[in-house]
Enzyme design. Structure first.
Site, mmCIF file in Angstrom:
data_model
loop_
_atom_site.group_PDB
_atom_site.id
_atom_site.type_symbol
_atom_site.label_atom_id
_atom_site.label_comp_id
_atom_site.label_asym_id
_atom_site.label_seq_id
_atom_site.Cartn_x
_atom_site.Cartn_y
_atom_site.Cartn_z
ATOM 1 N N HIS A 1 11.974 0.388 1.193
ATOM 2 C CA HIS A 1 11.959 -0.864 0.624
ATOM 3 C C HIS A 1 13.092 -1.955 1.191
ATOM 4 C CE1 HIS A 1 8.534 -0.383 -2.359
ATOM 5 N NE2 HIS A 1 8.803 0.849 -2.203
ATOM 6 N N THR A 2 13.435 -1.421 2.245
ATOM 7 C CA THR A 2 14.545 -2.228 2.987
ATOM 8 C C THR A 2 14.147 -3.178 3.898
ATOM 9 O OG1 THR A 2 14.987 -0.597 4.232
ATOM 10 C CG2 THR A 2 16.646 -1.037 2.536
ATOM 11 N N ASP A 3 12.858 -3.098 4.303
ATOM 12 C CA ASP A 3 12.065 -3.685 5.466
ATOM 13 C C ASP A 3 11.757 -5.155 5.268
ATOM 14 O OD1 ASP A 3 9.855 -2.837 4.160
ATOM 15 O OD2 ASP A 3 8.850 -2.286 5.925
ATOM 16 N N SER B 1 -16.210 6.789 12.171
ATOM 17 C CA SER B 1 -15.060 7.683 12.128
ATOM 18 C C SER B 1 -15.471 9.148 11.999
ATOM 19 C CB SER B 1 -13.984 7.157 10.941
ATOM 20 O OG SER B 1 -14.627 7.522 9.680
ATOM 21 N N GLY C 1 -3.647 9.067 2.437
ATOM 22 C CA GLY C 1 -3.163 9.029 0.910
ATOM 23 C C GLY C 1 -1.971 9.848 0.824
ATOM 24 N N LEU D 1 2.150 8.807 4.830
ATOM 25 C CA LEU D 1 2.414 8.934 6.097
ATOM 26 C C LEU D 1 1.879 7.908 7.117
ATOM 27 C CD1 LEU D 1 2.063 12.886 6.322
ATOM 28 C CD2 LEU D 1 4.087 11.519 5.641
ATOM 29 N N SER D 2 1.290 6.889 6.481
ATOM 30 C CA SER D 2 0.940 5.553 7.043
ATOM 31 C C SER D 2 -0.262 5.960 7.913
ATOM 32 C CB SER D 2 1.859 5.058 8.064
ATOM 33 O OG SER D 2 3.002 4.335 7.079
ATOM 34 N N GLU E 1 -2.410 -6.090 7.319
ATOM 35 C CA GLU E 1 -2.259 -5.500 6.142
ATOM 36 C C GLU E 1 -1.958 -6.673 4.924
ATOM 37 O OE1 GLU E 1 -1.339 -2.282 4.863
ATOM 38 O OE2 GLU E 1 -2.493 -1.382 6.555
ATOM 39 N N ASP F 1 6.284 0.632 9.268
ATOM 40 C CA ASP F 1 5.088 1.554 9.450
ATOM 41 C C ASP F 1 4.664 1.418 10.982
ATOM 42 O OD1 ASP F 1 5.719 2.412 6.768
ATOM 43 O OD2 ASP F 1 3.930 1.579 6.201
HETATM 44 C C1 GLA Z 1 5.339 1.145 2.986
HETATM 45 C C2 GLA Z 1 5.199 -0.061 3.568
HETATM 46 C C3 GLA Z 1 6.502 -0.285 4.305
HETATM 47 C C4 GLA Z 1 7.748 -0.117 3.595
HETATM 48 C C5 GLA Z 1 7.670 1.011 2.719
HETATM 49 C C6 GLA Z 1 8.904 1.231 1.653
HETATM 50 O O1 GLA Z 1 5.135 2.393 3.717
HETATM 51 O O2 GLA Z 1 4.269 -0.155 4.488
HETATM 52 O O3 GLA Z 1 6.709 -1.736 5.103
HETATM 53 O O4 GLA Z 1 7.987 -1.252 2.861
HETATM 54 O O5 GLA Z 1 6.547 1.367 2.242
HETATM 55 O O6 GLA Z 1 9.994 1.593 2.727
#
Ligand code: GLA
Length: 386
Positions: free
Chosen positions: A38-40, A71, A126, A129-130, A164, A176
């Site tokens: 949560h720094t981005d 898919s 889910g 891991l993006s 997004e 991400d």
């Molecule tokens: C998710 C968001 C990122 C980032 C993180 C927390 O992964 O997609 O942009 O904010 O949460 O660090």
């Protein structure tokens, strides 16, 4: 978990679905965030890496404006859209990710052609891991190549963020997709989210006799729902009251004064971001000077800060982290946006079995669903496969 289809398999599947060979195949990885949570979106620092789990896409340009998508995961059949009428309200399931990218590229003024697209992925969905960014990044590098749009990695980071934020509806930052697009084998991506400057930092757990375990708690989360946005709003409020552009501009030495200016909850949110930025910088220093064995305590401190100050952990994540530590991990923390998803545990190779067993047992005893536990390593960022 699905096994990634080989290149030949994806090609032939594409041909049988769409009746012609694809113009090419691309892949993009999921990510784990080592530290910097949560720094981005506070224009701070993050240290994620691209993992050895990827989304792959086979694509062919069409002569019209139709998009056809299928898919190998998800239960939607062949889905149609039109590049001239992309509508967030009508996009369903995983199709939001490719369509969001096409929409964001159009918003930048790119003439997006019609496309046939076949997607495959072995990034667990889910799990925090993006998996969604892996899809978006695979699609954007494909479209960038096929249209010769000449977008830089930084441009693609911003376009996928737009997808997004404004198409998928998740108010997320740039971490991400930066990891997915700019990652490299054996390296973590030290990213300054203010100017997108990247330094690749060695992170070779194996060479240090370690393994980085992901513990997927199976607790589902969504950043398009309340908690993530509420944290972001608190950070923006904190920055406004403190009179700075973003919390990146608040240092450790400003915290005492800030505590007198902010309400108690906003202060705790701010303190997490400020101390987390500092932890990222110290982690980078330690990795470069001493290697991965040195960073365990910082991972632990990061988790405590997310649990107590930012309040984005959950009982399953806390149990995973505490149990892994007691069973021999050098450090552990939840990773990603929180409220569920995965923890990571930096574990000596000879304690891997003990950590896996202890976490599995603890989850059973607590009556939680069995977690998925697997190792990841820093891998290449998005690329063209064929
Ligand atoms: C998710 C968001 C990122 C980032 C993180 C927390 O992964 O997609 O942009 O904010 O949460 O660090």
């Amino acid at each position: 978990m699905s096994v990634p289809a080989g290149i030949g398999e994806l090609r032939s599947r594409f041909a049988s679905v769409f009746g012609a060979a694809p113009d090419g195949l691309w892949q993009a990885p999921g990510r784990v965030n080592l530290i910097g949570e949560h720094t981005d979106y506070n224009e701070g620092y993050v240290l994620p890496f691209a993992i050895d789990r990827t989304a792959r896409v086979a694509v062919r340009v069409r002569p019209d404006s139709t998009v056809r998508m299928l898919s190998t995961f998800g239960n939607q059949g062949l889905t149609h859209a039109d590049t001239g009428a992309l509508d967030p309200a009508r996009a369903r399931g995983w199709t939001k990710y490719p369509l969001g990218v096409l929409w964001a590229l159009e918003q930048r003024g790119l003439a997006v052609p019609g496309l046939d697209l076949l997607l495959d992925s072995d990034v667990p969905r889910g799990a925090g891991l993006s998996s969604s960014h892996a899809i978006e990044c695979a699609v954007i590098v494909a479209v960038n190549d096929l249209t010769r749009a000449g977008l830089s990695a930084q441009d693609m980071v911003l376009a996928t963020q737009r997808a997004e934020n404004d198409f998928v509806g998740a108010p997320t930052g740039i971490m991400d997709q930066s990891a997915s697009l700019r990652g490299a084998a054996g390296r973590a991506v030290f990213l300054d989210c203010r100017d997108q400057a990247v330094r690749l930092v060695p992170f070779d757990a194996e060479a240090a006799g370690l393994v980085l375990l992901v513990i997927d708690t199976k607790v589902s989360h969504s950043h398009a729902s309340g908690g993530y946005a509420a944290r972001r709003a608190s950070c923006e409020l904190g920055a406004e009251v403190l009179g700075v552009r973003a919390l990146r501009d608040v240092g450790l030495s400003d915290l005492e004064e800030a505590s007198g200016l902010l309400d108690a909850e906003t202060f705790r949110r701010v303190r997490h971001v400020v101390t987390e930025n500092d932890r990222v910088l110290r982690t980078v220093e330690l990795l470069e000077a001493s290697g991965p064995r040195a960073i365990g305590a910082l991972l632990d401190d990061s988790h405590a800060s997310m649990r107590d100050d930012f309040e984005i952990s959950c009982p399953e994540l806390d149990l995973a982290v505490e149990t892994a530590r007691h069973a021999g991990a050098l450090g552990a923390r939840m990773t990603g946006g929180g409220f569920g998803g995965s923890a990571i545990a930096l574990t000596p190779a000879d304690a891997e079995r003990a950590v896996r067993d202890a976490v599995g047992r603890a989850f059973t005893q607590a009556g939680y669903a069995a977690p998925d536990i697997f190792p990841v390593r820093p891998a290449a960022g998005a690329l063209r496969l064929a």
